[in-house]
Design a protein around this motif. Structure first.
Motif, PDB file in Angstrom:
ATOM      1  N   GLY A 145      -5.995  -8.026 -61.762  1.00 54.21           N
ATOM      2  CA  GLY A 145      -6.667  -9.118 -61.299  1.00 54.21           C
ATOM      3  C   GLY A 145      -6.452  -9.539 -60.056  1.00 54.21           C
ATOM      4  N   TYR A 146      -5.710  -9.007 -59.317  1.00 53.11           N
ATOM      5  CA  TYR A 146      -5.341  -9.148 -57.890  1.00 53.11           C
ATOM      6  C   TYR A 146      -5.555  -8.393 -57.021  1.00 53.11           C
ATOM      7  N   VAL A 147      -5.971  -8.721 -55.505  1.00 46.94           N
ATOM      8  CA  VAL A 147      -6.319  -7.818 -54.519  1.00 46.94           C
ATOM      9  C   VAL A 147      -5.487  -8.286 -53.380  1.00 46.94           C
ATOM     10  N   VAL A 148      -5.075  -7.178 -52.699  1.00 46.94           N
ATOM     11  CA  VAL A 148      -4.384  -7.627 -51.403  1.00 46.94           C
ATOM     12  C   VAL A 148      -4.922  -6.856 -50.308  1.00 46.94           C
ATOM     13  N   SER A 149      -4.512  -7.256 -48.900  1.00 46.42           N
ATOM     14  CA  SER A 149      -4.986  -6.412 -47.759  1.00 46.42           C
ATOM     15  C   SER A 149      -3.740  -6.763 -46.785  1.00 46.42           C
ATOM     16  N   ARG A 150      -3.812  -6.045 -45.915  1.00 46.20           N
ATOM     17  CA  ARG A 150      -2.816  -6.148 -44.771  1.00 46.20           C
ATOM     18  C   ARG A 150      -3.305  -5.576 -43.511  1.00 46.20           C
ATOM     19  N   SER A 151      -4.416  -6.221 -42.915  1.00 51.89           N
ATOM     20  CA  SER A 151      -4.952  -5.595 -41.571  1.00 51.89           C
ATOM     21  C   SER A 151      -4.112  -6.038 -40.303  1.00 51.89           C
ATOM     22  N   LYS A 152      -3.321  -6.956 -40.482  1.00 53.00           N
ATOM     23  CA  LYS A 152      -2.269  -7.205 -39.568  1.00 53.00           C
ATOM     24  C   LYS A 152      -0.515  -7.316 -40.230  1.00 53.00           C
ATOM     25  N   THR A 153       0.391  -6.788 -39.082  1.00 55.99           N
ATOM     26  CA  THR A 153       1.715  -6.775 -39.789  1.00 55.99           C
ATOM     27  C   THR A 153       2.132  -8.519 -40.304  1.00 55.99           C
ATOM     28  N   GLU A 154       1.658  -9.283 -39.536  1.00 55.75           N
ATOM     29  CA  GLU A 154       2.318 -10.591 -39.908  1.00 55.75           C
ATOM     30  C   GLU A 154       1.431 -11.389 -41.118  1.00 55.75           C
ATOM     31  N   ASN A 155       0.366 -10.712 -41.611  1.00 55.88           N
ATOM     32  CA  ASN A 155      -0.392 -11.292 -42.805  1.00 55.88           C
ATOM     33  C   ASN A 155      -0.582 -10.892 -43.992  1.00 55.88           C
ATOM     34  N   PHE A 156      -0.376 -11.312 -45.183  1.00 51.60           N
ATOM     35  CA  PHE A 156      -0.485 -10.696 -46.361  1.00 51.60           C
ATOM     36  C   PHE A 156      -1.168 -11.256 -47.333  1.00 51.60           C
ATOM     37  N   PRO A 157      -2.431 -11.618 -47.291  1.00 48.72           N
ATOM     38  CA  PRO A 157      -3.041 -12.443 -48.315  1.00 48.72           C
ATOM     39  C   PRO A 157      -3.201 -11.897 -49.532  1.00 48.72           C
ATOM     40  N   LEU A 158      -3.227 -12.731 -50.645  1.00 41.71           N
ATOM     41  CA  LEU A 158      -3.334 -12.440 -52.031  1.00 41.71           C
ATOM     42  C   LEU A 158      -4.521 -13.081 -52.550  1.00 41.71           C
ATOM     43  N   ALA A 213       3.373  -1.493 -44.464  1.00 39.31           N
ATOM     44  CA  ALA A 213       3.246  -1.782 -43.057  1.00 39.31           C
ATOM     45  C   ALA A 213       1.794  -2.232 -43.019  1.00 39.31           C
ATOM     46  N   ALA A 214       1.227  -2.352 -42.058  1.00 37.66           N
ATOM     47  CA  ALA A 214      -0.187  -2.633 -41.955  1.00 37.66           C
ATOM     48  C   ALA A 214      -1.115  -1.320 -42.619  1.00 37.66           C
ATOM     49  N   ASP A 215      -2.254  -1.720 -43.432  1.00 42.48           N
ATOM     50  CA  ASP A 215      -2.882  -0.778 -43.885  1.00 42.48           C
ATOM     51  C   ASP A 215      -2.232  -0.026 -45.132  1.00 42.48           C
ATOM     52  N   ILE A 216      -0.895  -0.499 -45.508  1.00 41.02           N
ATOM     53  CA  ILE A 216      -0.461   0.380 -46.432  1.00 41.02           C
ATOM     54  C   ILE A 216      -0.241  -0.751 -47.399  1.00 41.02           C
ATOM     55  N   THR A 217      -0.558  -0.367 -48.616  1.00 42.12           N
ATOM     56  CA  THR A 217      -0.236  -1.459 -49.918  1.00 42.12           C
ATOM     57  C   THR A 217       0.013  -0.687 -51.190  1.00 42.12           C
ATOM     58  N   ASP A 218       0.709  -1.299 -52.010  1.00 40.61           N
ATOM     59  CA  ASP A 218       0.805  -0.651 -53.347  1.00 40.61           C
ATOM     60  C   ASP A 218       1.345  -1.394 -54.634  1.00 40.61           C
ATOM     61  N   LYS A 219       0.777  -1.150 -55.682  1.00 38.25           N
ATOM     62  CA  LYS A 219       0.843  -2.129 -56.861  1.00 38.25           C
ATOM     63  C   LYS A 219       2.148  -2.262 -57.297  1.00 38.25           C
ATOM     64  N   HIS A 223       2.039 -15.705 -44.179  1.00 37.68           N
ATOM     65  CA  HIS A 223       2.130 -15.502 -42.669  1.00 37.68           C
ATOM     66  C   HIS A 223       3.770 -15.327 -42.284  1.00 37.68           C
ATOM     67  N   GLN A 224       4.242 -14.193 -41.736  1.00 38.49           N
ATOM     68  CA  GLN A 224       5.568 -14.230 -41.419  1.00 38.49           C
ATOM     69  C   GLN A 224       5.643 -13.850 -39.604  1.00 38.49           C
ATOM     70  N   THR A 225       6.744 -14.421 -38.936  1.00 39.16           N
ATOM     71  CA  THR A 225       6.786 -14.225 -37.615  1.00 39.16           C
ATOM     72  C   THR A 225       7.978 -13.498 -37.327  1.00 39.16           C
ATOM     73  N   TRP A 226       8.650 -12.770 -38.248  1.00 36.82           N
ATOM     74  CA  TRP A 226       9.748 -11.887 -37.926  1.00 36.82           C
ATOM     75  C   TRP A 226       9.217 -10.462 -37.496  1.00 36.82           C
ATOM     76  N   SER A 227       7.847  -9.970 -37.775  1.00 35.92           N
ATOM     77  CA  SER A 227       7.651  -8.829 -37.552  1.00 35.92           C
ATOM     78  C   SER A 227       8.082  -7.756 -38.613  1.00 35.92           C
ATOM     79  N   HIS A 228       8.685  -8.260 -39.494  1.00 37.77           N
ATOM     80  CA  HIS A 228       9.032  -7.361 -40.719  1.00 37.77           C
ATOM     81  C   HIS A 228       8.076  -6.364 -41.344  1.00 37.77           C
TER      82      HIS A 228
END
Lengths: 112, 114
Positions: free
Chosen positions: B63-76, B51-57, B24-29
């Motif tokens: 063996g890993y999956v990511v998601s980014r539904s909100k700008t501030e969160n990026f779970p692995l 950005a939100a909803d844009i991910t790349d390998k 989780h990041q609070t800078w809005s990067h």
């Protein structure tokens, strides 16, 4: 592709000067970063060079030669707290906003 | 305070289990990244997001999956953990608007797969 080489380990004594070298090969160049990482901690940003020459920041300086694909980090007046790994990194494919490719790092041990 | 936080700091899991590492990041990067760090390999990129909803390998995405539904969160997520995924995982963020935008790293998650 990208290839980054750094020495694995270096040792030095307090008060001395040490130079940590980094050579790189990259298709498209848009700068080189140096990071410091203390054991068990996160890497932290030290410097960014995009033009040839030496940039000084207090006890730390960073040098770049684009024609030679070479950079070094110069640490002066070494202190025990400078014992850490130093990571050289470049942006792949010269694209802003993409991840950095890191070298394996140089572990510096400073002794009294 | 603004910053980038990872959780948990330490995790032990068994082979075959699913595990999610949070960032989780609070800078809005705009940009966020996942790296793993192993002796002899240094930091290697797993996935990144512009950005939100844009991910790349990255270099080692298997063996890993990511998601980014909100700008501030990026779970692995490790879908089915293997011993080779024992590592220290670092999340990072970057403003990314210029070439000299540095990465800002979280404190890492030390994952052990038994």
């Amino acid at each position: 592709g990208q290839n980054i080489d750094q020495p694995t380990e270096m040792t030095a004594t307090e008060g001395a000067i040490v130079q940590i070298n980094c050579t790189y090969q990259t298709s498209g160049f848009n700068g080189l970063f140096w990071y410091q990482q203390h054991a068990g901690e996160a890497p932290t940003f030290l410097s960014y060079n995009v033009l040839d020459g030496l940039e000084e920041k207090g006890r730390f300086s960073s040098f770049l030669s684009r024609s030679k694909g070479y950079s070094y980090l110069l640490l002066k007046e070494l202190q025990m707290k400078d014992s850490a790994s130093y990571l050289c990194a470049v942006p792949p494919r010269g694209q802003a906003g993409t991840a950095l490719i890191f070298g394996k790092g140089t572990t510096l041990s400073v002794s009294s | 305070d603004a910053g980038i936080t990872q959780s948990p700091r330490y995790k032990i899991t068994e082979t075959g289990r699913q595990v999610t590492l949070m960032c989780h990041q609070t800078w809005s990067h705009s940009y966020m990244f996942w790296y793993r760090q192993d002796l002899g390999h240094g930091l290697r990129l797993i996935y990144y997001s512009a950005a939100a909803d844009i991910t790349d390998k990255g270099e080692v995405p298997d063996g890993y999956v990511v998601s980014r539904s909100k700008t501030e969160n990026f779970p692995l997520t490790l879908e089915s953990a293997t011993r080779s995924q024992t590592s220290v995982y670092f999340c990072a963020s970057s403003e990314g608007s210029s070439y000299n935008s540095p990465l800002h790293f979280g404190n890492g998650t030390r994952l052990t797969v038994t």
